[in-house]
Design an enzyme around this catalytic site. Sequence first.
Site, PDB file in Angstrom:
ATOM      1  N   ASN A 177      66.232  46.051  -1.833  1.00 39.45           N
ATOM      2  CA  ASN A 177      65.270  45.108  -2.399  1.00 39.45           C
ATOM      3  C   ASN A 177      64.012  45.106  -1.542  1.00 39.45           C
ATOM      4  O   ASN A 177      64.018  44.578  -0.424  1.00 39.45           O
ATOM      5  CB  ASN A 177      65.907  43.714  -2.451  1.00 39.45           C
ATOM      6  CG  ASN A 177      64.985  42.658  -3.039  1.00 39.45           C
ATOM      7  OD1 ASN A 177      63.809  42.908  -3.301  1.00 39.45           O
ATOM      8  ND2 ASN A 177      65.517  41.468  -3.249  1.00 39.45           N
ATOM      9  N   HIS A 233      62.803  44.414 -11.195  1.00 46.26           N
ATOM     10  CA  HIS A 233      62.859  44.166  -9.763  1.00 46.26           C
ATOM     11  C   HIS A 233      64.213  44.641  -9.257  1.00 46.26           C
ATOM     12  O   HIS A 233      65.251  44.284  -9.812  1.00 46.26           O
ATOM     13  CB  HIS A 233      62.663  42.666  -9.502  1.00 46.26           C
ATOM     14  CG  HIS A 233      62.957  42.261  -8.098  1.00 46.26           C
ATOM     15  ND1 HIS A 233      62.521  42.973  -7.007  1.00 46.26           N
ATOM     16  CD2 HIS A 233      63.647  41.201  -7.609  1.00 46.26           C
ATOM     17  CE1 HIS A 233      62.922  42.365  -5.908  1.00 46.26           C
ATOM     18  NE2 HIS A 233      63.623  41.305  -6.239  1.00 46.26           N
ATOM     19  N   CYS A 249      59.138  38.207  -4.501  1.00 42.86           N
ATOM     20  CA  CYS A 249      59.524  39.382  -5.282  1.00 42.86           C
ATOM     21  C   CYS A 249      58.752  39.513  -6.593  1.00 42.86           C
ATOM     22  O   CYS A 249      58.663  40.603  -7.158  1.00 42.86           O
ATOM     23  CB  CYS A 249      61.021  39.351  -5.563  1.00 42.86           C
ATOM     24  SG  CYS A 249      62.036  39.272  -4.063  1.00 42.86           S
TER      25      CYS A 249
END
Length: 332
Positions: free
Chosen positions: A289, A259, A118
């Site tokens: 996500n 994020h 990520c």
Amino acid sequence: MPSVSAPKSCILGTGAYAPDRVLSNADLERLVDTSDAWITERTGIKERRVAADDQASSDMALVAAQRALEAAGLTAKDLDMIIVGTVTPDLPMPACAAILQQKLGAGPIPSFDISAACAGFIYAMSIADQFIRSGAQKHVLIVGVELLSRILNMKDRTTCVLFGDGAGAAVLGPAKADGAGILSTKLYTDSSLVGSLCIPAGGSKERLTPEALGAQRDKVHMAGQDIFKVAVKNLTSASRSALEQAELPSSAVRWVVPHQANLRIIAQVAQRLDIPLERFVLNIEKYGNTSSASIPIALDEALRDGRIEKGDTVLMCALGAGISWGSALVRV
């Protein structure tokens, strides 16, 4: 306000891509023991995008890259380097960046992947910034792309509800005289948490045996509580470090592009940084996500709809497997 040294590289253009297919919380209710209320309350996610069966990561990256190049007023022939952050490349080798280079029609330039999950886009931005600052490269394409739907156990409600597919990109180049540019980046890894977010099988340590496949060990495994605990602390500290390096207070930040992992994490980071949640760019409810793609997708969205304006100072932060995390402070 304290003086800030002039930036050496800047964002010239951004682009993003999300697949057409939408997987809603209601759809997941039919696949796994969960509910729309459970997912929304714990994550803030309402739906996510899923790539078509014939799409690969490089296909999504291509669209995002083309849009970023168009926004920058450049072509693939103007690029000096391509960096792709991904944990879902088309193939184990060669790099997804090499395949993207071919599809873009770029010249024989260095093109490589980085695996920071990520945090991949932040890592790619920091690396590109160093190359441009040194004078070694002029125009660098950075991409965050993930096709996570292919590496999820759709019977594991702790992971399958979280992730989506997508790509985001930015073209970086030498800073101009208008003060816009990358002011600071900070990168970190805590290897003591390697096992908290990983794909156990498929590498050199554990082969893909029938037993491993049957146990879904080729899919994402996550200790959610471990990640949640460190995410808030580490994203906050990395953000503060980026501000300190640039000699700026948090009040100087116009927008935060975090994020898009979990709305509760983001809310706690906002509280600790003393930056109102209203100044955070959020699209987690639409995309879930998307790992390394989440920051560039949100950044591109906010630039194109006018929320982020010329001269705004933008803070970005992300944390993923490794555990790797980082932050970047940019004046657009």
